[in-house]
Scaffold this motif. Structure first.
Motif, PDB file in Angstrom:
ATOM      1  N   ILE A  31     -16.495 -69.423  48.257  1.00 24.38           N
ATOM      2  CA  ILE A  31     -15.450 -70.245  47.643  1.00 24.38           C
ATOM      3  C   ILE A  31     -14.427 -70.559  48.712  1.00 24.38           C
ATOM      4  O   ILE A  31     -13.839 -69.655  49.295  1.00 24.38           O
ATOM      5  CB  ILE A  31     -14.823 -69.535  46.441  1.00 24.38           C
ATOM      6  N   GLN A  32     -14.219 -71.831  48.962  1.00 27.14           N
ATOM      7  CA  GLN A  32     -13.386 -72.266  50.076  1.00 27.14           C
ATOM      8  C   GLN A  32     -11.918 -72.449  49.718  1.00 27.14           C
ATOM      9  O   GLN A  32     -11.069 -72.369  50.585  1.00 27.14           O
ATOM     10  CB  GLN A  32     -13.934 -73.575  50.640  1.00 27.14           C
ATOM     11  N   ILE A  56      -4.819 -72.733  55.455  1.00 28.68           N
ATOM     12  CA  ILE A  56      -3.794 -73.769  55.289  1.00 28.68           C
ATOM     13  C   ILE A  56      -3.455 -73.934  53.819  1.00 28.68           C
ATOM     14  O   ILE A  56      -4.339 -74.069  52.981  1.00 28.68           O
ATOM     15  CB  ILE A  56      -4.262 -75.098  55.898  1.00 28.68           C
ATOM     16  N   SER A  57      -2.164 -73.923  53.541  1.00 25.10           N
ATOM     17  CA  SER A  57      -1.690 -74.065  52.168  1.00 25.10           C
ATOM     18  C   SER A  57      -1.193 -75.482  51.912  1.00 25.10           C
ATOM     19  O   SER A  57      -0.717 -76.160  52.828  1.00 25.10           O
ATOM     20  CB  SER A  57      -0.546 -73.076  51.896  1.00 25.10           C
ATOM     21  N   SER A  58      -1.299 -75.893  50.665  1.00 23.42           N
ATOM     22  CA  SER A  58      -0.758 -77.171  50.222  1.00 23.42           C
ATOM     23  C   SER A  58       0.165 -76.911  49.041  1.00 23.42           C
ATOM     24  O   SER A  58      -0.152 -76.086  48.185  1.00 23.42           O
ATOM     25  CB  SER A  58      -1.881 -78.119  49.804  1.00 23.42           C
ATOM     26  N   SER A 105     -11.023 -82.473  51.020  1.00 26.59           N
ATOM     27  CA  SER A 105     -10.182 -83.243  51.925  1.00 26.59           C
ATOM     28  C   SER A 105      -8.726 -83.025  51.539  1.00 26.59           C
ATOM     29  O   SER A 105      -8.427 -82.450  50.485  1.00 26.59           O
ATOM     30  CB  SER A 105     -10.530 -84.734  51.816  1.00 26.59           C
ATOM     31  N   TRP A 106      -7.828 -83.472  52.377  1.00 20.34           N
ATOM     32  CA  TRP A 106      -6.404 -83.250  52.103  1.00 20.34           C
ATOM     33  C   TRP A 106      -5.974 -83.800  50.748  1.00 20.34           C
ATOM     34  O   TRP A 106      -5.297 -83.099  49.986  1.00 20.34           O
ATOM     35  CB  TRP A 106      -5.550 -83.841  53.217  1.00 20.34           C
ATOM     36  N   PRO A 107      -6.337 -85.032  50.386  1.00 17.78           N
ATOM     37  CA  PRO A 107      -5.896 -85.552  49.078  1.00 17.78           C
ATOM     38  C   PRO A 107      -6.467 -84.780  47.894  1.00 17.78           C
ATOM     39  O   PRO A 107      -5.914 -84.824  46.798  1.00 17.78           O
ATOM     40  CB  PRO A 107      -6.410 -86.994  49.083  1.00 17.78           C
ATOM     41  N   GLU A 108      -7.599 -84.101  48.107  1.00 20.00           N
ATOM     42  CA  GLU A 108      -8.250 -83.396  47.009  1.00 20.00           C
ATOM     43  C   GLU A 108      -7.661 -82.023  46.731  1.00 20.00           C
ATOM     44  O   GLU A 108      -7.934 -81.444  45.672  1.00 20.00           O
ATOM     45  CB  GLU A 108      -9.754 -83.243  47.323  1.00 20.00           C
ATOM     46  N   ALA A 112      -6.674 -81.263  40.105  1.00 19.84           N
ATOM     47  CA  ALA A 112      -7.342 -80.342  39.193  1.00 19.84           C
ATOM     48  C   ALA A 112      -8.851 -80.594  39.152  1.00 19.84           C
ATOM     49  O   ALA A 112      -9.645 -79.653  39.035  1.00 19.84           O
ATOM     50  CB  ALA A 112      -6.745 -80.460  37.798  1.00 19.84           C
ATOM     51  N   GLY A 113      -9.255 -81.846  39.261  1.00 14.69           N
ATOM     52  CA  GLY A 113     -10.676 -82.187  39.196  1.00 14.69           C
ATOM     53  C   GLY A 113     -11.495 -81.662  40.354  1.00 14.69           C
ATOM     54  O   GLY A 113     -12.732 -81.656  40.286  1.00 14.69           O
ATOM     55  N   SER A 114     -10.835 -81.196  41.406  1.00 18.49           N
ATOM     56  CA  SER A 114     -11.542 -80.646  42.560  1.00 18.49           C
ATOM     57  C   SER A 114     -11.976 -79.201  42.352  1.00 18.49           C
ATOM     58  O   SER A 114     -12.747 -78.672  43.137  1.00 18.49           O
ATOM     59  CB  SER A 114     -10.646 -80.711  43.798  1.00 18.49           C
ATOM     60  N   PHE A 115     -11.494 -78.580  41.300  1.00 21.03           N
ATOM     61  CA  PHE A 115     -11.711 -77.151  41.080  1.00 21.03           C
ATOM     62  C   PHE A 115     -12.623 -76.933  39.875  1.00 21.03           C
ATOM     63  O   PHE A 115     -12.416 -77.538  38.823  1.00 21.03           O
ATOM     64  CB  PHE A 115     -10.377 -76.434  40.893  1.00 21.03           C
ATOM     65  N   GLY A 116     -13.582 -76.032  40.029  1.00 19.10           N
ATOM     66  CA  GLY A 116     -14.581 -75.843  38.992  1.00 19.10           C
ATOM     67  C   GLY A 116     -14.423 -74.581  38.170  1.00 19.10           C
ATOM     68  O   GLY A 116     -14.998 -74.476  37.084  1.00 19.10           O
ATOM     69  N   TYR A 117     -13.653 -73.626  38.662  1.00 20.08           N
ATOM     70  CA  TYR A 117     -13.457 -72.368  37.945  1.00 20.08           C
ATOM     71  C   TYR A 117     -11.981 -72.224  37.570  1.00 20.08           C
ATOM     72  O   TYR A 117     -11.107 -72.479  38.397  1.00 20.08           O
ATOM     73  CB  TYR A 117     -13.871 -71.172  38.800  1.00 20.08           C
ATOM     74  N   TRP A 118     -11.750 -71.760  36.349  1.00 23.66           N
ATOM     75  CA  TRP A 118     -10.382 -71.682  35.832  1.00 23.66           C
ATOM     76  C   TRP A 118     -10.169 -70.376  35.088  1.00 23.66           C
ATOM     77  O   TRP A 118     -11.070 -69.874  34.401  1.00 23.66           O
ATOM     78  CB  TRP A 118     -10.101 -72.839  34.875  1.00 23.66           C
TER      79      TRP A 118
END
Length: 128
Positions: A31-32, A56-58, A105-108, A112-118
């Motif tokens: 998991i990246q 790197i944090s966003s 990528s940076w915009p992603e 929320a749609g970039s993440f599959g586990y919640w």
């Protein structure tokens, strides 16, 4: 698959602090990215802070300088330190992780749609 369990939410006065924790199951290999999102009633889920395996944090502009994301890999735990809380920070906070192997990528990184586990979420309320 990865399982995520949040804790640490609660009610504080504006200006106060809380620290959220997210305990991840052992199956977090490959998991990246992991992160925190929030959703207030009647609003869309929004990215708060994420961190990648590159270290790197966003941060969302609304929390930068007040919130800090960190992780303890030995404990498989993700944290969100929230300082100087404002009433507009009131929301359900969710821990999330990307699907194994997925690179963002940076915009992603705050989408929320970039993440599959919640996780199930933990409520944070800051009152004035």
């Amino acid at each position: 698959q990865a399982q995520l369990v949040e804790s640490g939410g609660g009610s504080v006065q504006a200006g106060g602090s809380l620290r959220l924790s997210c305990a991840a199951s052992e199956y977090t290999r490959n998991i990246q990215f992991m992160g925190w999102f929030r959703q207030a009633p009647g609003k869309e889920r929004e990215g708060v802070a994420t961190v990648g395996s590159d270290g790197i944090s966003s941060y969302a502009d609304s929390v930068r300088g007040r919130f800090t994301i960190s992780q303890d890999n030995a404990k498989n735990t993700l944290y969100l330190q929230m300082n100087s809380l404002k009433p507009e920070d009131t929301a359900m906070y969710y821990c999330a992780a990307t699907n194994p192997g997925r690179w963002l990528s940076w915009p992603e990184r705050l989408r929320a749609g970039s993440f599959g586990y919640w996780g199930q979420g933990t409520q944070v309320t800051a009152s004035s």
